[in-house]
Design a protein around this motif. Sequence first.
Motif, PDB file in Angstrom:
ATOM      1  N   ALA A  26       0.696  -1.129  -0.017  1.00  0.00           N
ATOM      2  CA  ALA A  26       0.076  -0.056  -0.075  1.00  0.00           C
ATOM      3  C   ALA A  26       0.854   1.137   0.178  1.00  0.00           C
ATOM      4  N   LEU A  27       2.183   0.874   0.348  1.00  0.00           N
ATOM      5  CA  LEU A  27       3.515   2.690   0.350  1.00  0.00           C
ATOM      6  C   LEU A  27       4.157   2.532  -0.582  1.00  0.00           C
ATOM      7  N   THR A  28       3.819   1.882  -1.653  1.00  0.00           N
ATOM      8  CA  THR A  28       4.322   1.161  -2.513  1.00  0.00           C
ATOM      9  C   THR A  28       4.921   2.515  -4.009  1.00  0.00           C
ATOM     10  N   SER A  29       3.984   3.668  -3.945  1.00  0.00           N
ATOM     11  CA  SER A  29       3.742   4.672  -4.486  1.00  0.00           C
ATOM     12  C   SER A  29       4.388   5.446  -5.575  1.00  0.00           C
ATOM     13  N   TRP A  30       5.645   4.896  -5.660  1.00  0.00           N
ATOM     14  CA  TRP A  30       7.019   5.352  -5.838  1.00  0.00           C
ATOM     15  C   TRP A  30       7.443   4.694  -7.817  1.00  0.00           C
ATOM     16  N   MET A  31       5.896   3.356  -7.224  1.00  0.00           N
ATOM     17  CA  MET A  31       6.141   2.176  -8.550  1.00  0.00           C
ATOM     18  C   MET A  31       5.154   2.158  -9.489  1.00  0.00           C
ATOM     19  N   SER A  32       5.978   1.990 -10.676  1.00  0.00           N
ATOM     20  CA  SER A  32       4.389   1.850 -11.892  1.00  0.00           C
ATOM     21  C   SER A  32       3.565   0.977 -10.852  1.00  0.00           C
ATOM     22  N   LEU A  33       2.330   0.812 -11.758  1.00  0.00           N
ATOM     23  CA  LEU A  33       1.008  -0.117 -12.004  1.00  0.00           C
ATOM     24  C   LEU A  33       1.733  -2.263 -12.108  1.00  0.00           C
ATOM     25  N   GLY A 110      -6.670  -5.362   2.109  1.00  0.00           N
ATOM     26  CA  GLY A 110      -7.166  -4.366   1.209  1.00  0.00           C
ATOM     27  C   GLY A 110      -6.417  -2.932   0.865  1.00  0.00           C
ATOM     28  N   TRP A 111      -5.768  -2.710   1.583  1.00  0.00           N
ATOM     29  CA  TRP A 111      -4.991  -1.206   1.525  1.00  0.00           C
ATOM     30  C   TRP A 111      -4.166  -2.027   0.257  1.00  0.00           C
ATOM     31  N   GLY A 112      -3.463  -2.731   0.259  1.00  0.00           N
ATOM     32  CA  GLY A 112      -2.593  -3.416  -0.825  1.00  0.00           C
ATOM     33  C   GLY A 112      -2.946  -3.370  -2.264  1.00  0.00           C
TER      34      GLY A 112
END
Length: 254
Positions: A26-33, A110-112
């Motif tokens: 859930a915290l990996t906002s730096w990755m692309s989808l 769910g967050w992940g």
Amino acid sequence: MQKFLRSALFALYMVFVFLPFCGFVALTSWMSLRERYDFVTRWNNRHTLRVFERLLGIRYRVIGRENIPAQPAVYLAKHQSAWETLAFAEFLPPAAYVAKRELLRIPFFGWGMARMPIVTIDRAAGKDALAQVVDQGRALMAEGYSVVIFPEGTRTAVGTSRRYKAGGAKLAVAAGALAVPVAHNAGEFWRRNAFVKEPGEIIVSIGPGIPTAGRSAEQVNAEVEAWIEGEMLRLFPHHYRPAASRAEPLRAES
């Protein structure tokens, strides 16, 4: 007793390893989808699926791999346990799952999930929920993802079935994609709401892709249901009443 202890250790793994990992995702906002999808599936395949096999004694075998299309498709599968929601990624191409929106509110898991390619359904939307599946699904397929949907809508025991909803077939028709039926017996070893898991070999059968051009969603859905239920009866006849018709397997109570 041994199966109970193994299942208890598995529950501890899920609480203290799997769920924290979901929280990290859930915290990996730096990755692309796509980077996130690849990272999560690699981790899942190397760890969680190995735990299924080594701790629970649950193995699997896939037949019909040659039926997996090269292009994004809509996979319509039996839903009997949590196993298939985690294991399909090891042998299917990159895919988004169709899930209820409320699942995204579950802490950690769910967050992940919300960070992964996913098609969400708002049950309160009524008939508009179908449009959500088609719109979100087509957008993800345009990005190269397939879509996995469980047309019965909920988990069912081996030897039973529920009404096949046409949402997955409608998406396949709207996207001009193949509808690929998938049968399996995961519920034989991982029963719904059962704490103790049974060791054994799950058989997954992937059927030939069903063309959708020039056909209605109802026609496609009926063919998907006929193939899956026929394959379930062929592979796992011991789960069906001897007097049951090949066209009409046992149906779960509504």
